[in-house]
Design a protein around this motif. Structure first.
Motif, short mmCIF file in Angstrom:
data_model
loop_
_atom_site.label_atom_id
_atom_site.label_comp_id
_atom_site.label_asym_id
_atom_site.label_seq_id
_atom_site.Cartn_x
_atom_site.Cartn_y
_atom_site.Cartn_z
N ALA A 145 79.87 86.66 74.27
CA ALA A 145 80.82 85.82 73.55
C ALA A 145 80.87 86.11 72.05
O ALA A 145 81.94 86.10 71.44
N VAL A 146 79.73 86.37 71.44
CA VAL A 146 79.69 86.61 69.99
C VAL A 146 80.30 87.97 69.68
O VAL A 146 79.98 88.98 70.33
N GLN A 147 81.18 88.00 68.70
CA GLN A 147 81.86 89.23 68.32
C GLN A 147 80.98 90.09 67.39
O GLN A 147 80.14 89.56 66.66
N GLU A 148 81.17 91.37 67.44
CA GLU A 148 80.42 92.29 66.57
C GLU A 148 80.66 91.94 65.10
O GLU A 148 81.80 91.83 64.64
N GLY A 149 79.58 91.73 64.36
CA GLY A 149 79.68 91.41 62.94
C GLY A 149 80.02 89.97 62.63
O GLY A 149 80.13 89.59 61.46
N GLU A 150 80.20 89.15 63.66
CA GLU A 150 80.57 87.75 63.44
C GLU A 150 79.40 86.96 62.86
O GLU A 150 78.25 87.14 63.27
N LEU A 151 79.68 86.10 61.89
CA LEU A 151 78.68 85.18 61.36
C LEU A 151 78.93 83.81 61.98
O LEU A 151 80.05 83.28 61.90
N CYS A 152 77.93 83.26 62.62
CA CYS A 152 78.10 81.99 63.32
C CYS A 152 76.80 81.19 63.25
O CYS A 152 75.83 81.62 62.63
N VAL A 153 76.80 80.02 63.88
CA VAL A 153 75.61 79.16 63.90
C VAL A 153 75.13 79.01 65.33
O VAL A 153 75.92 78.77 66.25
N PHE A 154 73.83 79.15 65.51
CA PHE A 154 73.19 79.03 66.82
C PHE A 154 72.35 77.76 66.85
O PHE A 154 71.50 77.56 65.98
N PHE A 155 72.61 76.90 67.83
CA PHE A 155 71.90 75.62 67.95
C PHE A 155 70.84 75.71 69.04
O PHE A 155 71.13 76.11 70.18
N ARG A 156 69.61 75.30 68.69
CA ARG A 156 68.51 75.32 69.67
C ARG A 156 67.40 74.40 69.18
O ARG A 156 66.97 74.50 68.03
N ASN A 157 66.95 73.50 70.05
CA ASN A 157 65.86 72.57 69.71
C ASN A 157 66.14 71.79 68.42
O ASN A 157 65.29 71.71 67.54
N ASN A 158 67.35 71.24 68.33
CA ASN A 158 67.75 70.46 67.15
C ASN A 158 67.63 71.25 65.86
O ASN A 158 67.40 70.69 64.78
N ASP A 192 56.53 72.54 64.32
CA ASP A 192 56.08 71.16 64.28
C ASP A 192 57.10 70.28 63.56
O ASP A 192 57.40 69.16 64.01
N GLN A 193 57.63 70.77 62.45
CA GLN A 193 58.62 70.00 61.70
C GLN A 193 59.89 69.79 62.53
O GLN A 193 60.47 68.71 62.55
N ASP A 194 60.34 70.85 63.22
CA ASP A 194 61.53 70.76 64.05
C ASP A 194 61.32 69.75 65.18
O ASP A 194 62.21 68.99 65.53
N TYR A 195 60.10 69.77 65.77
CA TYR A 195 59.81 68.86 66.88
C TYR A 195 59.83 67.41 66.40
O TYR A 195 60.41 66.53 67.05
N LEU A 196 59.22 67.15 65.24
CA LEU A 196 59.22 65.80 64.69
C LEU A 196 60.64 65.34 64.36
O LEU A 196 60.99 64.18 64.59
N MET A 197 61.44 66.27 63.84
CA MET A 197 62.83 65.93 63.53
C MET A 197 63.60 65.60 64.81
O MET A 197 64.38 64.64 64.87
N ALA A 198 63.36 66.38 65.87
CA ALA A 198 64.03 66.14 67.15
C ALA A 198 63.66 64.76 67.70
O ALA A 198 64.52 64.02 68.18
N LEU A 199 62.37 64.41 67.62
CA LEU A 199 61.92 63.10 68.09
C LEU A 199 62.57 61.98 67.28
O LEU A 199 63.00 60.97 67.83
N SER A 200 62.65 62.18 65.97
CA SER A 200 63.24 61.18 65.09
C SER A 200 64.71 60.96 65.42
O SER A 200 65.18 59.82 65.54
N LEU A 201 65.44 62.06 65.61
CA LEU A 201 66.86 61.96 65.94
C LEU A 201 67.06 61.32 67.30
O LEU A 201 67.98 60.52 67.50
N GLN A 202 66.20 61.67 68.26
CA GLN A 202 66.31 61.11 69.60
C GLN A 202 66.07 59.60 69.57
O GLN A 202 66.78 58.83 70.21
N GLN A 203 65.05 59.17 68.80
CA GLN A 203 64.75 57.75 68.69
C GLN A 203 65.91 57.01 68.04
O GLN A 203 66.30 55.92 68.46
#
Length: 332
Positions: free
Chosen positions: A155-168, A234-245
């Motif tokens: 799906a991603v095009q050659e040279g395309e700048l985009c954002v990838f979402f994973r684990n919040n 660890d920071q990402d995990y804590l952020m994910a928990l915070s957002l989920q709560q």
């Protein structure tokens, strides 16, 4: 599209938010109908309201059917207005029929609710579906599947700048000579000036590091990098928990509450919802405690007894020394 002042080497998050806000305002289409103008202004207002969350993290709700399929929320509007493609790779393999049936067209939040509902059902088929869906979430806890990785690469095009979402967590992604790369932003790479990109070629996260020209460039101090990556995880995990709560606290389905309901009945419904969440929370805590006990129980009883006897052996001489000290006097 955004031009930074010349010679600027450092920009604060607040300054960057101002640049993004100004860009959204300036990018407003000129020749559009009244309805389109009102719609754009509403989207712009929604985007401005959540723009500050970009500094800490946004909670977007993925669907497991496509790399660009998300539940449409105000968080997604920011990417639309900035014309930035948003991708994820948490997909169900269409060849695994039972998982396809269990997950269906659910978003992540809907799937979690379905699992809870299926577990409480008397229908054995629904219970089985809930179990399959739960196993899928557990087995793909990295939020990236190999089917999703293949779809991303296509799906991603050659040279395309985009954002990838994973684990919040959002990462800048691009494609170079058919290979996906993520911009390296973990704290452990702060002193690694040559490390710019990391390849995304498997679901385990151990990619190859490259410089700005996509030439292989291993870190000079792997141990420092590893510690920095762990801190970031660890920071990402804590952020994910915070957002989920935060999301759970706001997640009351007002549409299902009938009109004309009395205050007492409404209070009962709210209390029931709170009790259900509390019960779910305690179940999760019990499961976590059980896992800890299993890990602790993995130590052999023989070694535990041996250490206990050693402890006693160590204590006995000390007690004798204390007795000796009591019966002795010291000449100064």
């Amino acid at each position: 599209q955004i031009k930074l002042p010349p010679m600027m080497e450092i920009i604060t998050a607040e300054q960057l938010m101002e640049y993004l806000g100004d860009y959204i305002l300036d990018a407003k289409p000129k020749e559009i109908s009244e309805i389109q103008r009102l719609n754009y202004e509403q989207n712009m207002s929604d985007a401005m309201a959540i723009l500050h969350k970009l500094q800490t993290g946004l909670d977007v709700n993925v669907k497991f059917t496509g790399v660009r399929v998300f539940e449409y929320t105000p968080e997604c509007i920011v990417f639309d207005l900035l014309d930035i493609p948003l991708y994820h790779g948490w997909l169900v393999d269409p060849q695994v029929a039972d998982i396809v049936k269990a997950v269906g067209n659910c978003s992540y939040n809907q799937l979690v609710e379905k699992i809870i509902s299926c577990k409480q059902s008397d229908n054995s088929e629904l219970v089985s579906e809930g179990f399959v869906a739960e196993q899928f979430l557990n087995n793909t806890a990295t939020q990236l599947t190999y089917h999703g990785l293949c779809e991303l690469t296509s799906a991603v095009q050659e040279g395309e700048l985009c954002v990838f979402f994973r684990n919040n967590h959002f990462s800048t992604m691009t494609k170079y000579k058919g290979q996906l790369y993520l911009l390296v932003t973990d704290q452990g790479f702060l002193t690694e000036e040559k490390v710019v990109w990391e390849s995304l070629h498997n679901v385990d996260g151990d990619g190859n590091f490259c410089d700005s020209e996509f030439h292989l460039r291993p870190p000079s101090d792997p141990e420092t990098v590893y510690r920095g990556q762990q801190d970031q995880i660890d920071q990402d995990y804590l952020m994910a928990l915070s957002l989920q709560q935060e999301q759970q606290n706001q997640e009351i389905n007002w549409e299902q509450i009938p009109e004309g309901i009395s205050d007492l009945e409404l209070a009962k419904k709210l209390q029931e919802e709170e009790d259900r969440r509390a019960s779910q929370y305690y179940q999760e805590q019990e499961q976590a405690a059980a896992q800890v006990q299993q890990v602790q129980g993995a130590a052999s009883p023989a070694s535990a007894r041996q250490s206990g006897s050693n402890e006693r052996k160590r204590k006995e001489p000390r007690e004798k020394e204390r007795e000796k000290e009591k019966n002795s006097c010291v000449l100064l």
